[in-house]
Scaffold this motif. Structure first.
Motif, mmCIF file in Angstrom:
data_model
loop_
_atom_site.group_PDB
_atom_site.id
_atom_site.type_symbol
_atom_site.label_atom_id
_atom_site.label_comp_id
_atom_site.label_asym_id
_atom_site.label_seq_id
_atom_site.Cartn_x
_atom_site.Cartn_y
_atom_site.Cartn_z
ATOM 1 N N VAL A 127 0.607 -1.305 0.623
ATOM 2 C CA VAL A 127 -0.024 -0.157 -0.041
ATOM 3 C C VAL A 127 0.712 1.179 -0.017
ATOM 4 O O VAL A 127 2.381 1.084 0.605
ATOM 5 C CB VAL A 127 -0.671 0.005 1.370
ATOM 6 N N GLY A 128 0.167 2.239 -0.920
ATOM 7 C CA GLY A 128 1.366 3.606 -1.165
ATOM 8 C C GLY A 128 2.563 3.453 -2.173
ATOM 9 O O GLY A 128 3.364 4.520 -2.175
ATOM 10 N N PRO A 149 3.333 6.969 -17.037
ATOM 11 C CA PRO A 149 1.621 6.986 -16.965
ATOM 12 C C PRO A 149 2.351 6.154 -15.166
ATOM 13 O O PRO A 149 3.078 5.700 -15.302
ATOM 14 C CB PRO A 149 0.967 5.715 -17.818
ATOM 15 N N SER A 150 0.794 6.063 -14.188
ATOM 16 C CA SER A 150 1.511 5.770 -13.304
ATOM 17 C C SER A 150 0.531 6.192 -11.688
ATOM 18 O O SER A 150 -0.124 6.783 -12.523
ATOM 19 C CB SER A 150 2.545 6.505 -12.294
ATOM 20 N N PHE A 151 0.136 5.429 -11.470
ATOM 21 C CA PHE A 151 -0.909 5.227 -10.232
ATOM 22 C C PHE A 151 -0.054 4.692 -8.893
ATOM 23 O O PHE A 151 1.155 4.247 -8.228
ATOM 24 C CB PHE A 151 -1.826 4.470 -10.490
ATOM 25 N N VAL A 152 -0.409 5.713 -7.346
ATOM 26 C CA VAL A 152 -0.399 4.474 -5.993
ATOM 27 C C VAL A 152 -1.157 3.461 -5.553
ATOM 28 O O VAL A 152 -2.217 4.250 -5.739
ATOM 29 C CB VAL A 152 0.273 6.056 -5.441
ATOM 30 N N ALA A 153 -0.407 2.371 -5.199
ATOM 31 C CA ALA A 153 -1.849 1.143 -5.046
ATOM 32 C C ALA A 153 -2.263 1.643 -3.299
ATOM 33 O O ALA A 153 -1.446 2.286 -2.654
ATOM 34 C CB ALA A 153 -0.528 0.153 -4.974
ATOM 35 N N ALA A 186 -6.921 -1.762 -1.984
ATOM 36 C CA ALA A 186 -7.876 -2.585 -2.998
ATOM 37 C C ALA A 186 -7.579 -2.872 -4.413
ATOM 38 O O ALA A 186 -7.759 -3.343 -4.884
ATOM 39 C CB ALA A 186 -9.202 -1.238 -2.939
ATOM 40 N N THR A 187 -6.338 -1.818 -5.043
ATOM 41 C CA THR A 187 -5.747 -2.261 -6.093
ATOM 42 C C THR A 187 -4.826 -4.229 -6.002
ATOM 43 O O THR A 187 -4.723 -4.101 -6.403
ATOM 44 C CB THR A 187 -5.588 -1.242 -6.511
ATOM 45 N N LEU A 188 -4.798 -3.870 -4.764
ATOM 46 C CA LEU A 188 -3.368 -5.216 -4.344
ATOM 47 C C LEU A 188 -3.857 -6.339 -4.285
ATOM 48 O O LEU A 188 -4.978 -6.261 -3.752
ATOM 49 C CB LEU A 188 -2.599 -5.358 -3.629
#
Length: 208
Positions: free
Chosen positions: A124-125, A155-159, A162-164
């Motif tokens: 997370v994070g 492109p990027s995002f921070v986990a 819920a997304t893991l």
């Protein structure tokens, strides 16, 4: 309302100057937003509730005005592609470390979205970065900078949790750290020997 201490003409110049500054600020904000929209973006990372996440990549521009014909997305460690969705006239291929979309040229200024369903393993994070190459009918653009404020950010995002992929539950150890089966059997065996020895000693004592 009467203003004192400043001539009316000076106040008018102040109002005009303030309006000009506000107008310039608004223009800069719009220009910044437009510039940001020129990037290839990871628009959303939506959890599907089954351990997978749908990543939506998007763009609405070409390479210096040229139509886009392909999008190559490199997958960071911890991301495994499951399936893809793309606009009509486009197809995708996967090789494990990347996903390539290609198809009918998308004109500059036309929004296009590409979905990747994937499993994501990490913390997370944690930031997941997807270096991407946008290929056009003439030329290409590499969106590979890790810094989001750079000229060509990837492109990027921070986990989030819920997304893991959910981590398996860890066994709970006892307060004393627990004992292995061999340790338990050794204790039982020692106790049996002690009991037997004690019984033999008691029988011998009564016979005396």
């Amino acid at each position: 309302m009467t203003f004192t201490g400043r001539p009316r003409s000076s106040y008018a110049r102040l109002v005009a100057r303030s309006a000009a500054v506000l107008g310039l600020s608004a223009l800069l904000c719009v220009s910044g937003a437009h510039g940001a929209s020129a990037h290839v973006l990871l628009e959303t990372a939506a959890p599907n509730g089954d351990g997978t996440t749908t990543l939506t990549f998007s763009f609405e521009h070409g390479c210096d005005g040229q139509p886009t014909t392909a999008l190559d997305v490199s997958l960071p460690d911890g991301v495994e592609a499951i399936s893809t969705t793309q606009p009509d006239g486009w197809s995708s291929t996967q090789d494990g470390a990347s996903v390539r979309w290609s198809g009918t040229p998308v004109e500059d200024g036309t929004p296009a979205r590409f979905e990747l369903v994937a499993t994501i393993t990490g913390d997370v994070g944690q930031a997941f970065v997807f270096p991407t190459t946008q290929t056009c009918t003439e030329g290409s653009t590499d969106w590979v900078d890790v810094d989001p404020s750079a000229a060509h950010p990837a492109p990027s995002f921070v986990a989030t949790s819920a997304t893991l992929v959910p981590r398996p539950a860890q066994p709970v150890a006892s307060a004393g750290g627990g004992a292995s089966l061999s340790q338990t059997l050794a204790v039982v065996g020692a106790s049996t020997l002690v009991a037997a020895a004690t019984g033999t000693w008691w029988v011998r004592r009564r016979r005396r």
